[in-house]
Design an enzyme around this catalytic site. Structure first.
Site, short mmCIF file in Angstrom:
data_model
loop_
_atom_site.label_atom_id
_atom_site.label_comp_id
_atom_site.label_asym_id
_atom_site.label_seq_id
_atom_site.Cartn_x
_atom_site.Cartn_y
_atom_site.Cartn_z
N SER A 67 2.70 -0.88 9.23
CA SER A 67 3.16 0.16 8.31
C SER A 67 4.43 0.84 8.80
CB SER A 67 2.05 1.21 8.16
OG SER A 67 2.54 2.34 7.45
N TYR A 86 8.64 1.51 3.45
CA TYR A 86 8.80 2.60 2.48
C TYR A 86 10.27 2.95 2.47
CZ TYR A 86 3.87 3.46 1.67
OH TYR A 86 2.57 3.34 1.28
N THR A 121 6.80 -2.04 -0.35
CA THR A 121 5.73 -1.45 -1.16
C THR A 121 6.33 -0.90 -2.44
OG1 THR A 121 4.46 -0.99 0.80
CG2 THR A 121 3.88 0.26 -1.17
N LYS A 141 5.10 -5.87 -2.58
CA LYS A 141 3.69 -5.52 -2.37
C LYS A 141 3.26 -4.44 -3.36
CE LYS A 141 0.52 -3.66 1.13
NZ LYS A 141 0.15 -2.35 0.60
N HIS A 162 -2.97 -1.25 -3.73
CA HIS A 162 -2.89 -0.32 -2.59
C HIS A 162 -4.29 0.15 -2.18
CE1 HIS A 162 0.50 2.16 -0.69
NE2 HIS A 162 -0.56 2.58 -0.04
C1 LIG Z 1 -5.88 4.01 5.42
C2 LIG Z 1 -4.91 3.16 4.66
C3 LIG Z 1 -3.55 3.28 4.93
C4 LIG Z 1 -2.64 2.49 4.24
N1 LIG Z 1 -1.33 2.57 4.55
C5 LIG Z 1 -0.45 1.78 3.90
C6 LIG Z 1 0.93 1.84 4.21
O1 LIG Z 1 1.36 2.57 5.10
N2 LIG Z 1 1.77 1.07 3.49
C7 LIG Z 1 1.32 0.23 2.49
O2 LIG Z 1 2.11 -0.45 1.85
N3 LIG Z 1 0.01 0.14 2.20
C8 LIG Z 1 -0.87 0.89 2.89
N4 LIG Z 1 -2.19 0.78 2.59
C9 LIG Z 1 -2.63 -0.25 1.62
C10 LIG Z 1 -2.96 -1.56 2.36
O3 LIG Z 1 -1.79 -2.18 2.81
C11 LIG Z 1 -3.70 -2.54 1.45
O4 LIG Z 1 -2.96 -2.75 0.28
C12 LIG Z 1 -5.10 -2.07 1.08
O5 LIG Z 1 -5.71 -1.39 2.15
C13 LIG Z 1 -5.96 -3.24 0.69
O6 LIG Z 1 -7.19 -2.81 0.25
P1 LIG Z 1 -8.54 -2.77 1.12
O7 LIG Z 1 -8.43 -1.56 2.00
O8 LIG Z 1 -9.58 -2.61 0.06
O9 LIG Z 1 -8.64 -4.05 1.89
C14 LIG Z 1 -3.10 1.58 3.26
C15 LIG Z 1 -4.47 1.47 3.00
C16 LIG Z 1 -5.37 2.25 3.69
C17 LIG Z 1 -6.83 2.09 3.39
C1 LIG Z 2 3.01 6.77 1.33
C2 LIG Z 2 1.58 6.57 1.69
C3 LIG Z 2 1.23 6.71 3.13
C4 LIG Z 2 0.43 5.64 3.70
C5 LIG Z 2 -0.27 4.87 2.67
O1 LIG Z 2 0.26 3.94 2.14
C6 LIG Z 2 -1.59 5.23 2.26
O2 LIG Z 2 -2.15 6.20 2.77
O3 LIG Z 2 -2.13 4.54 1.37
#
Ligand SMILES: Cc1cc2nc3c(=O)[nH]c(=O)nc-3n(C[C@H](O)[C@H](O)[C@H](O)COP(=O)(O)O)c2cc1C
Ligand SMILES: CCCCC(=O)C(=O)O
Length: 391
Positions: free
Chosen positions: A123, A147, A173, A248, A272
């Site tokens: 991330s 981002y 993203t 993404k 997401h």
């Molecule tokens: C705690 C958390 C933080 C995340 N942070 C980011 C991030 O910083 N950037 C991003 O593009 N997606 C982020 N995501 C989305 C993940 O990349 C991914 O799309 C998602 O977790 C997939 O779903 P799942 O948790 O059901 O496997 C985050 C998801 C979670 C649960």
């Molecule tokens: C801009 C969102 C911060 C991290 C993230 O992607 C999340 O928490 O789902």
């Protein structure tokens, strides 16, 4: 199926009769261990969390049409993503602020993912600098999740650093011009614990989240992230990096076509993890329209709700090249650091191998569209797979 890693090496939480045997049990263990604020952040979806439920339900709505009497004594799970061989079709999604889960955070993830022989997504909002993550597992393939900051110079520096450090792709993203409304974060007045920083921005002093009484994260996104980001910015991004760009967060055929037209090297069908727009289509339901729109021009990946090896087989049957997982890795990390992630990945790999074999598939490319139906009570149209004389 036995437990994944040899028991003597494991911490007590992963041994004995109470050791977890699936992702859901890891989730429960993580919940018991984390503070309510941190657990709330990791687990939440947006608003009523309708999509959070639907992401997993979507996979359950699909049913298998397995083939039988095929010699499955040797299963080959290897596949390839963006020219890199991986041990099975599962990639680790970028999730922010992993040091909230475990003191070793992203470093533990990098080691476990390298050991598992797959790709790690890092991330932008990692709590460890991207260079340190690379140095922890040098050469093991990593994608940098981007981002786009309002300050394009900050963004450019970040991209250039990722490229210089050896990251293999940018996962841009595209579903987060604003942060989804996560009620747990509002209630808990979520903020990054004071002993942690946004590792990639330590020098830029952009780590602090102003807490205005609600979610500090929402305030941070609103003040720094560029809401005006649009398709034309893919050209800008391509002008500053040679890394392939993955879009993404695409869930429609229309945007899939635009992503290809604008030169993206791949698409991640993602909502997401249900954290942005509540009520959006589950990704497994969106996958096939994206795959059809893309017509094989670029690989299509999928995440959000993948919890079982059978889910991976279903996604591949509908045309995904590989799946990504977010929360399952966060749960593994929370429960037992690097070993926890190793355990989760190994468990999913074994589940995938079993599911593949029971579907009559020997190698990943054997998995095909005939293997799943959406509605268990509607017969599959065999004209799709039988030669005309037999259909
Ligand atoms: C705690 C958390 C933080 C995340 N942070 C980011 C991030 O910083 N950037 C991003 O593009 N997606 C982020 N995501 C989305 C993940 O990349 C991914 O799309 C998602 O977790 C997939 O779903 P799942 O948790 O059901 O496997 C985050 C998801 C979670 C649960
Ligand atoms: C801009 C969102 C911060 C991290 C993230 O992607 C999340 O928490 O789902």
């Amino acid at each position: 199926m036995g437990r994944p890693v040899s028991e003597p090496e494991l911490p007590p939480v992963l041994t004995g009769p109470h050791a977890p045997v699936n992702v859901a049990e890891f989730h429960a263990l993580a919940k018991a261990k984390l503070t309510p604020m941190v657990y709330g952040y990791f687990s939440s979806g947006a608003d009523d969390q309708q999509t959070l439920q639907d992401n997993e339900e979507g996979f359950r709505r699909l049913r298998f049409r397995p083939r039988v009497l095929i010699d499955v004594s040797n299963a080959d799970m290897m596949t390839e993503v963006l020219g890199v061989k991986i041990s099975f079709p599962l990639v680790v999604a970028p999730t922010a602020m992993q040091r909230m889960a475990h003191p070793e955070g992203e470093l533990a993830t990098a080691r476990a993912v390298a050991k598992a022989g797959t790709v790690m997504g890092l991330s932008s909002w990692s709590t460890t600098a991207l260079e340190d993550v690379e140095a922890e597992a040098p050469g093991s393939p990593k994608w940098f999740q981007l981002y786009v900051y309002k300050d394009r110079e900050v963004t450019k520096q970040l991209v250039m650093r990722a490229e210089a450090a050896g990251y293999k792709a940018i996962a841009l993203t595209v579903d987060t011009p604003r942060l989804g409304r996560r009620e747990a974060d509002i209630k808990n007045q979520f903020n990054l614990p004071p002993h942690l920083t946004m590792g990639n921005f330590a020098m830029l002093k952009q780590a602090n989240m102003e807490n205005d009484g609600g979610s500090g994260l929402a305030a941070y996104v609103a003040s720094l992230i560029d809401r005006s980001l649009s398709w034309k910015d893919i050209q800008w991004l391509k002008s500053i990096t040679k890394m392939p760009i993955l879009a993404k967060g695409v869930v429609t055929a229309e945007d899939a076509v635009l992503a290809v037209e604008n030169g993206c090297a791949g698409i991640i069908v993602s909502n997401h993890g249900a954290r942005q727009l509540d009520g959006v289509i589950s990704t497994i339901d969106a996958l096939e329209e994206v795959v059809n729109a893309v017509q094989g021009k670029v690989p299509v990946f999928v995440d959000s709700g993948v919890r079982r090896g059978t889910d991976i087989v279903k996604a591949l049957a509908l045309g995904a090249k590989a799946c990504l997982i977010g929360r399952p890795v966060v749960w593994g990390l929370s429960v037992a650091g690097e070993q926890g992630i190793t355990y989760v990945l190994d468990m999913l790999k074994k589940e995938f191998e079993l599911a593949m074999s029971l579907c009559g598939c020997v190698k990943v490319s054997d998995i095909n569209r005939s293997m799943v139906i959406r509605d268990a009570f509607a017969p599959y149209d065999v004209r799709r797979t039988l030669p005309p004389s037999k259909a």
